[in-house]
Design a protein around this motif. Sequence first.
Motif, PDB file in Angstrom:
ATOM      1  N   LYS A   3      34.830  46.315  39.299  1.00 42.15           N
ATOM      2  CA  LYS A   3      36.322  46.613  39.496  1.00 42.15           C
ATOM      3  C   LYS A   3      37.073  46.546  38.149  1.00 42.15           C
ATOM      4  O   LYS A   3      36.296  45.519  36.962  1.00 42.15           O
ATOM      5  N   SER A  24      50.188  45.394  36.846  1.00 46.23           N
ATOM      6  CA  SER A  24      50.362  44.957  38.356  1.00 46.23           C
ATOM      7  C   SER A  24      50.791  45.688  39.319  1.00 46.23           C
ATOM      8  O   SER A  24      49.977  46.621  40.509  1.00 46.23           O
ATOM      9  N   TYR A  27      49.943  49.525  39.569  1.00 41.23           N
ATOM     10  CA  TYR A  27      48.744  50.194  39.976  1.00 41.23           C
ATOM     11  C   TYR A  27      47.682  49.635  40.717  1.00 41.23           C
ATOM     12  O   TYR A  27      47.016  50.059  41.666  1.00 41.23           O
ATOM     13  N   ASN A  28      48.813  48.494  41.078  1.00 39.04           N
ATOM     14  CA  ASN A  28      48.548  48.337  43.049  1.00 39.04           C
ATOM     15  C   ASN A  28      47.619  47.323  42.809  1.00 39.04           C
ATOM     16  O   ASN A  28      46.213  47.020  44.038  1.00 39.04           O
ATOM     17  N   TYR A  29      47.130  46.124  41.256  1.00 40.80           N
ATOM     18  CA  TYR A  29      46.381  45.379  42.098  1.00 40.80           C
ATOM     19  C   TYR A  29      46.941  43.791  42.035  1.00 40.80           C
ATOM     20  O   TYR A  29      48.191  43.718  41.797  1.00 40.80           O
ATOM     21  N   TYR A  30      45.437  42.893  42.187  1.00 40.50           N
ATOM     22  CA  TYR A  30      46.428  41.755  41.724  1.00 40.50           C
ATOM     23  C   TYR A  30      46.988  41.345  40.515  1.00 40.50           C
ATOM     24  O   TYR A  30      46.169  41.619  39.685  1.00 40.50           O
ATOM     25  N   HIS A  31      47.772  39.957  40.819  1.00 42.69           N
ATOM     26  CA  HIS A  31      48.046  39.660  39.149  1.00 42.69           C
ATOM     27  C   HIS A  31      48.380  38.597  39.403  1.00 42.69           C
ATOM     28  O   HIS A  31      48.036  37.362  40.108  1.00 42.69           O
ATOM     29  N   SER A  76      40.090  44.044  44.685  1.00 47.72           N
ATOM     30  CA  SER A  76      40.623  45.189  44.404  1.00 47.72           C
ATOM     31  C   SER A  76      40.515  44.632  43.151  1.00 47.72           C
ATOM     32  O   SER A  76      40.290  44.353  41.810  1.00 47.72           O
ATOM     33  N   GLY A  77      40.876  45.491  42.298  1.00 49.70           N
ATOM     34  CA  GLY A  77      41.511  45.409  41.022  1.00 49.70           C
ATOM     35  C   GLY A  77      42.482  44.096  40.439  1.00 49.70           C
ATOM     36  O   GLY A  77      43.035  43.832  40.829  1.00 49.70           O
ATOM     37  N   ILE A  78      42.525  43.743  39.709  1.00 57.12           N
ATOM     38  CA  ILE A  78      43.225  42.634  38.401  1.00 57.12           C
ATOM     39  C   ILE A  78      43.420  42.598  37.257  1.00 57.12           C
ATOM     40  O   ILE A  78      43.328  43.264  36.394  1.00 57.12           O
ATOM     41  N   VAL A  79      44.821  42.140  37.319  1.00 57.54           N
ATOM     42  CA  VAL A  79      45.203  42.146  36.022  1.00 57.54           C
ATOM     43  C   VAL A  79      46.228  40.420  35.471  1.00 57.54           C
ATOM     44  O   VAL A  79      46.650  40.467  36.063  1.00 57.54           O
ATOM     45  N   GLY A 201      42.945  55.323  36.945  1.00 62.65           N
ATOM     46  CA  GLY A 201      43.375  54.521  38.360  1.00 62.65           C
ATOM     47  C   GLY A 201      44.369  55.466  38.432  1.00 62.65           C
ATOM     48  O   GLY A 201      44.771  55.824  37.032  1.00 62.65           O
TER      49      GLY A 201
END
Length: 205
Positions: A3, A24, A27-31, A76-79, A201
């Motif tokens: 991920k 976040s 890209y709809n990533y978790y912050h 999920s993706g993370i930033v 992404g």
Amino acid sequence: MKKPFIAVEGPIGVGKSSLADKLSQSYNYYHEKEIVNENPFLSDFYEDISKWSFQTEMFFLCNRYKQFQDIATLHSGIVSDYHIYKNKIFAHNTLTHTEYNKFSRIYDILTEDLEMPNIIIFLDADLEVLKARIAHRNRSFEHQIEDNYLLNLKRDYNAYYQSLKNDGERVMRIDTTHLDFVKHNDDYQYILNLLQSLIGGKIHE
């Protein structure tokens, strides 16, 4: 494929949290947000760095370790608006040689099995810009930050960026001296365009 795990890094006041928050959303990533105000030693630290640095750095290290443990379970993706390695950068500038050696050993033990960011964005800016941004956010405990402290952080962050780049890691450095990606969408789009090949992404509309 792993991920996406993005860390936004750079010296104090450069805009890490603001960019991480916007990315976040794009890209709809978790912050993953850095804990700062909760550190009970921070005000004392800026008044007397030599006296309170070890307590301050250990508090940050333990909290960031726990945060990285928790987000490892996410699918999920993370930033994140920090990389846990920043602990060593700050500790190098605040601890004595003996304290740093102890701190470094503890860091190595805690992080040996942590999932680390696989994409790192380094933000930088001129000293006067950093000082203006720090003054604008008006955190009382940051009023006493000295120029040399910021310059040393800039130096060490650039050295870390170069070492990762030389090792072939997925890193990018962006000078934000003349950018305001919070107020000006064109500046943010410029950064998104720079990062697209690195992050990939789909941008979340």
